[in-house]
Motif scaffolding. Structure first.
Motif, PDB file in Angstrom:
ATOM      1  N   ASP A  93       2.448 -25.932 -37.765  1.00  0.00           N
ATOM      2  CA  ASP A  93       1.988 -26.867 -38.806  1.00  0.00           C
ATOM      3  C   ASP A  93       0.595 -27.442 -38.550  1.00  0.00           C
ATOM      4  OD1 ASP A  93       4.036 -26.589 -40.551  1.00  0.00           O
ATOM      5  OD2 ASP A  93       5.047 -28.459 -40.076  1.00  0.00           O
ATOM      6  N   GLY A  94      -0.373 -26.579 -38.352  1.00  0.00           N
ATOM      7  CA  GLY A  94      -1.753 -27.026 -38.222  1.00  0.00           C
ATOM      8  C   GLY A  94      -2.134 -27.549 -36.863  1.00  0.00           C
ATOM      9  N   LYS A  95      -1.250 -27.427 -35.887  1.00  0.00           N
ATOM     10  CA  LYS A  95      -1.536 -27.928 -34.546  1.00  0.00           C
ATOM     11  C   LYS A  95      -1.327 -26.823 -33.513  1.00  0.00           C
ATOM     12  CE  LYS A  95      -0.154 -32.714 -35.558  1.00  0.00           C
ATOM     13  NZ  LYS A  95       0.264 -32.475 -36.949  1.00  0.00           N
ATOM     14  N   LEU A  96      -2.219 -26.793 -32.518  1.00  0.00           N
ATOM     15  CA  LEU A  96      -2.101 -25.879 -31.391  1.00  0.00           C
ATOM     16  C   LEU A  96      -1.510 -26.627 -30.203  1.00  0.00           C
ATOM     17  CD1 LEU A  96      -5.432 -23.835 -31.454  1.00  0.00           C
ATOM     18  CD2 LEU A  96      -3.148 -23.005 -31.990  1.00  0.00           C
ATOM     19  N   HIS A  97      -0.583 -25.967 -29.505  1.00  0.00           N
ATOM     20  CA  HIS A  97       0.088 -26.590 -28.364  1.00  0.00           C
ATOM     21  C   HIS A  97      -0.028 -25.682 -27.151  1.00  0.00           C
ATOM     22  CE1 HIS A  97       2.066 -29.348 -31.255  1.00  0.00           C
ATOM     23  NE2 HIS A  97       2.200 -28.262 -32.006  1.00  0.00           N
ATOM     24  N   TRP A  98      -0.209 -26.292 -25.982  1.00  0.00           N
ATOM     25  CA  TRP A  98      -0.199 -25.550 -24.721  1.00  0.00           C
ATOM     26  C   TRP A  98       0.237 -26.479 -23.593  1.00  0.00           C
ATOM     27  CZ3 TRP A  98      -4.592 -27.200 -27.188  1.00  0.00           C
ATOM     28  CH2 TRP A  98      -5.474 -28.028 -26.456  1.00  0.00           C
ATOM     29  N   PRO A  99       0.892 -25.931 -22.553  1.00  0.00           N
ATOM     30  CA  PRO A  99       1.381 -26.755 -21.447  1.00  0.00           C
ATOM     31  C   PRO A  99       0.322 -26.955 -20.373  1.00  0.00           C
ATOM     32  CG  PRO A  99       2.169 -24.521 -21.178  1.00  0.00           C
ATOM     33  CD  PRO A  99       1.357 -24.531 -22.445  1.00  0.00           C
ATOM     34  N   VAL A 100       0.389 -28.100 -19.726  1.00  0.00           N
ATOM     35  CA  VAL A 100      -0.542 -28.420 -18.640  1.00  0.00           C
ATOM     36  C   VAL A 100       0.242 -29.112 -17.532  1.00  0.00           C
ATOM     37  CG1 VAL A 100      -2.564 -29.757 -17.936  1.00  0.00           C
ATOM     38  CG2 VAL A 100      -2.529 -28.649 -20.168  1.00  0.00           C
ATOM     39  N   ARG A 113       0.339 -31.543 -14.463  1.00  0.00           N
ATOM     40  CA  ARG A 113      -0.448 -32.706 -14.052  1.00  0.00           C
ATOM     41  C   ARG A 113      -0.680 -32.682 -12.549  1.00  0.00           C
ATOM     42  NH1 ARG A 113       1.959 -38.111 -16.440  1.00  0.00           N
ATOM     43  NH2 ARG A 113      -0.114 -38.821 -15.814  1.00  0.00           N
ATOM     44  N   LYS A 114      -1.932 -32.737 -12.145  1.00  0.00           N
ATOM     45  CA  LYS A 114      -2.281 -32.746 -10.729  1.00  0.00           C
ATOM     46  C   LYS A 114      -1.943 -34.109 -10.122  1.00  0.00           C
ATOM     47  CE  LYS A 114      -6.037 -29.389 -11.171  1.00  0.00           C
ATOM     48  NZ  LYS A 114      -7.481 -29.140 -10.969  1.00  0.00           N
ATOM     49  N   GLY A 115      -1.443 -34.052  -8.905  1.00  0.00           N
ATOM     50  CA  GLY A 115      -1.116 -35.293  -8.211  1.00  0.00           C
ATOM     51  C   GLY A 115       0.239 -35.855  -8.572  1.00  0.00           C
ATOM     52  N   SER A 116       0.907 -35.251  -9.546  1.00  0.00           N
ATOM     53  CA  SER A 116       2.235 -35.712  -9.932  1.00  0.00           C
ATOM     54  C   SER A 116       3.202 -34.551  -9.760  1.00  0.00           C
ATOM     55  CB  SER A 116       2.229 -36.202 -11.381  1.00  0.00           C
ATOM     56  OG  SER A 116       3.502 -36.666 -11.756  1.00  0.00           O
ATOM     57  N   SER A 117       4.043 -34.622  -8.765  1.00  0.00           N
ATOM     58  CA  SER A 117       4.900 -33.503  -8.403  1.00  0.00           C
ATOM     59  C   SER A 117       5.872 -33.159  -9.523  1.00  0.00           C
ATOM     60  CB  SER A 117       5.671 -33.855  -7.126  1.00  0.00           C
ATOM     61  OG  SER A 117       6.531 -32.804  -6.779  1.00  0.00           O
ATOM     62  N   GLY A 118       5.770 -31.916 -10.010  1.00  0.00           N
ATOM     63  CA  GLY A 118       6.696 -31.438 -11.020  1.00  0.00           C
ATOM     64  C   GLY A 118       6.536 -32.060 -12.380  1.00  0.00           C
ATOM     65  N   SER A 119       5.415 -32.703 -12.650  1.00  0.00           N
ATOM     66  CA  SER A 119       5.209 -33.373 -13.932  1.00  0.00           C
ATOM     67  C   SER A 119       4.366 -32.492 -14.842  1.00  0.00           C
ATOM     68  CB  SER A 119       4.520 -34.730 -13.716  1.00  0.00           C
ATOM     69  OG  SER A 119       4.322 -35.371 -14.953  1.00  0.00           O
ATOM     70  N   TRP A 120       4.849 -32.301 -16.064  1.00  0.00           N
ATOM     71  CA  TRP A 120       4.160 -31.473 -17.047  1.00  0.00           C
ATOM     72  C   TRP A 120       3.973 -32.260 -18.342  1.00  0.00           C
ATOM     73  CZ3 TRP A 120       2.677 -26.218 -16.757  1.00  0.00           C
ATOM     74  CH2 TRP A 120       2.972 -25.583 -15.540  1.00  0.00           C
ATOM     75  N   MET A 121       2.967 -31.832 -19.084  1.00  0.00           N
ATOM     76  CA  MET A 121       2.768 -32.408 -20.406  1.00  0.00           C
ATOM     77  C   MET A 121       2.315 -31.316 -21.365  1.00  0.00           C
ATOM     78  SD  MET A 121      -0.793 -34.507 -19.950  1.00  0.00           S
ATOM     79  CE  MET A 121      -2.319 -33.678 -19.503  1.00  0.00           C
ATOM     80  N   ILE A 122       2.435 -31.603 -22.647  1.00  0.00           N
ATOM     81  CA  ILE A 122       2.027 -30.681 -23.697  1.00  0.00           C
ATOM     82  C   ILE A 122       0.815 -31.271 -24.401  1.00  0.00           C
ATOM     83  CG2 ILE A 122       2.695 -29.569 -25.860  1.00  0.00           C
ATOM     84  CD1 ILE A 122       5.562 -29.632 -24.916  1.00  0.00           C
ATOM     85  N   CYS A 123      -0.261 -30.492 -24.438  1.00  0.00           N
ATOM     86  CA  CYS A 123      -1.458 -30.887 -25.187  1.00  0.00           C
ATOM     87  C   CYS A 123      -1.347 -30.327 -26.603  1.00  0.00           C
ATOM     88  CB  CYS A 123      -2.721 -30.367 -24.512  1.00  0.00           C
ATOM     89  SG  CYS A 123      -3.119 -31.194 -22.956  1.00  0.00           S
ATOM     90  N   SER A 124      -1.561 -31.178 -27.582  1.00  0.00           N
ATOM     91  CA  SER A 124      -1.482 -30.789 -28.988  1.00  0.00           C
ATOM     92  C   SER A 124      -2.801 -31.135 -29.665  1.00  0.00           C
ATOM     93  CB  SER A 124      -0.330 -31.504 -29.696  1.00  0.00           C
ATOM     94  OG  SER A 124       0.888 -31.275 -29.025  1.00  0.00           O
ATOM     95  N   LEU A 125      -3.403 -30.129 -30.303  1.00  0.00           N
ATOM     96  CA  LEU A 125      -4.686 -30.321 -30.962  1.00  0.00           C
ATOM     97  C   LEU A 125      -4.525 -30.101 -32.460  1.00  0.00           C
ATOM     98  CD1 LEU A 125      -7.803 -30.733 -30.758  1.00  0.00           C
ATOM     99  CD2 LEU A 125      -7.990 -28.239 -30.605  1.00  0.00           C
ATOM    100  N   ASP A 126      -4.879 -31.125 -33.238  1.00  0.00           N
ATOM    101  CA  ASP A 126      -4.876 -31.022 -34.695  1.00  0.00           C
ATOM    102  C   ASP A 126      -6.147 -30.295 -35.121  1.00  0.00           C
ATOM    103  OD1 ASP A 126      -5.090 -31.506 -37.519  1.00  0.00           O
ATOM    104  OD2 ASP A 126      -3.683 -33.159 -37.286  1.00  0.00           O
ATOM    105  N   LEU A 127      -6.010 -29.096 -35.699  1.00  0.00           N
ATOM    106  CA  LEU A 127      -7.173 -28.295 -36.046  1.00  0.00           C
ATOM    107  C   LEU A 127      -7.968 -28.885 -37.204  1.00  0.00           C
ATOM    108  CD1 LEU A 127      -5.652 -24.699 -35.770  1.00  0.00           C
ATOM    109  CD2 LEU A 127      -7.052 -25.912 -34.102  1.00  0.00           C
ATOM    110  N   LYS A 128      -7.345 -29.736 -37.992  1.00  0.00           N
ATOM    111  CA  LYS A 128      -8.045 -30.333 -39.129  1.00  0.00           C
ATOM    112  C   LYS A 128      -8.866 -31.547 -38.724  1.00  0.00           C
ATOM    113  CE  LYS A 128      -7.268 -31.971 -43.861  1.00  0.00           C
ATOM    114  NZ  LYS A 128      -6.240 -32.246 -44.912  1.00  0.00           N
ATOM    115  N   THR A 129      -8.297 -32.404 -37.894  1.00  0.00           N
ATOM    116  CA  THR A 129      -8.984 -33.636 -37.495  1.00  0.00           C
ATOM    117  C   THR A 129      -9.654 -33.529 -36.133  1.00  0.00           C
ATOM    118  OG1 THR A 129      -6.969 -34.529 -36.483  1.00  0.00           O
ATOM    119  CG2 THR A 129      -7.330 -34.966 -38.835  1.00  0.00           C
TER     120      THR A 129
END
Length: 392
Positions: free
Chosen positions: A194-201, A203-219
């Protein structure tokens, strides 16, 4: 047949499967040629309900040196239908970045040109050169709102840089350039929802911690969503789940009975287009199978998992909605399955003037390989004929 109305002719031709038969029909008459190559017919053929559904499977040898891509039936046998030979002479180092509506997006070399290939009609297109911002990852999707296939390139060499290619305009558009952000992994597919790109990242310094970056291509707005789980995650895999949802699969490192470290897929989550969590499943409790890692989704949305190495390792199919799991393939072959993507045969690129006919390396160089052999074998024949003619 030329006296048939164009609408009726399209309704007849659209029932022909997308293989050599539909291409032969372009030689019947000029009206058929223009009808089949028209954008209206190509779109109509894409949206027909009886398109056969397959799986694009990416295999790699245990040594990692050899790999190949094949089209397999989306059935429990996973029978191979066609092994693909990529266009050009160089096959080593090719990486498939995405698959959508019969188009395969791949690169041959690091930071080299991007290619779109339709193996069903043997048409390939090299995309215009993009801005080089360092190590990148790519994504391919179809935007129904504008009826266009698009390719995204995200790199974080000097900050987040996002460029999107449009097949309809055959041009790149810069969405963001050198914005401070987390890094991306070049071996991951971007997930578009739905108009957004997602990819996993991770997190450095945080053991086993992940986040999802979401970019709105329109805004151009970038959002980060922290993934929480009761175990340390070693990897995260994202893939679109239908048109309006995002599926997230997490893996953790665990030791097997012999003390060796083994990756185990432990959780599945789903998010809507605004990154609101829909559900979360503990796969270790929901299924009795020892799931190694997810390799992709089937055409019906069910997830396919590799089992942990054993005497009877294979593929496990899991419906994340009903939490029902079953064995999909009892035993895999020598080559290891890396990724599975839904695949259908279409006519995309048939009307593209910049696309060329793809010639596999085996066919393009076959006559050159056989020429010395032919000359060597035919030399005695020519010698005998010359002696006979001189005698008479």
């Amino acid at each position: 047949m030329d006296c048939l109305p164009e609408d009726l002719l399209m309704q007849i031709l659209v029932k022909i499967p997308c293989n050599k038969s539909i291409l032969r029909c372009t030689s019947v008459s000029k009206s058929w040629y223009s009808c089949i190559k028209s954008p209206v017919f190509i779109t109509l053929h894409l949206r027909r309900k009886n398109n056969d559904q397959y799986l694009l499977c990416d295999f790699k040898s245990p040594s990692g040196r050899d790999r190949y891509v094949s089209i397999n039936n989306d059935t429990e046998s996973l029978a191979e239908r066609n092994r693909l030979l990529f266009p050009g002479e160089q096959s080593y180092g090719m990486v498939v970045h995405g698959c959508c509506n019969g188009l395969v997006c791949y690169t041959k070399t690091y930071n080299g040109p991007i290619w779109l290939w339709n193996p069903a009609i043997r048409r390939v297109k090299e995309l215009p050169r993009y801005k080089d911002h360092g190590r990148s990852c790519f994504g391919l999707w179809f935007d129904k709102k504008v009826n266009d296939h698009m390719v995204a390139k995200i790199s974080t060499g000097q900050g987040l840089s996002v460029d999107v290619y449009s097949l309809r305009t055959n041009s790149w558009k810069t969405i963001t350039e050198r914005v401070p952000a987390k890094s991306v992994s070049a071996d991951r597919d971007l997930a578009y929802v739905d108009g957004k790109l997602h990819w996993p990242v991770g997190r450095k310094g945080s053991s086993g911690s992940w986040m999802i970056c979401s970019l709105d291509l329109k805004t151009g707005i970038l959002r980060e969503t922290l993934i929480s789980w009761n175990k340390k995650l070693s990897d995260l895999y994202l893939t679109p789940l239908g048109e309006h949802s995002l599926a997230v699969f997490g893996s953790t490192d665990a030791s097997d009975s012999e003390g060796w470290a083994a990756r185990r897929c432990c959780m599945a989550q789903a998010y809507d287009q605004n990154m609101n969590k829909l559900y979360a499943i503990d796969l270790e409790r929901a299924t009795s199978y020892n799931l190694h890692r997810v390799v992709g989704l089937r055409n019906n949305g069910e997830a396919l998992f590799l089992e942990l190495d054993s005497d009877d390792s294979g593929l496990v199919c899991c419906n994340t909605t009903t939490k029902v799991s079953k064995r999909f393939v009892s035993r895999l072959q020598y080559y290891k399955l890396q990724r599975v993507r839904p695949f259908i045969e279409t006519l995309i690129l048939l009307d593209d003037e910049d696309a060329e006919e793809s010639i596999t390396p085996n066919l393009s160089r076959l006559w050159l390989c056989l020429l010395p052999y032919f000359l060597f074998c035919s030399a005695p024949v020519f010698l005998v004929l010359s002696v006979v003619f001189n005698f008479y």
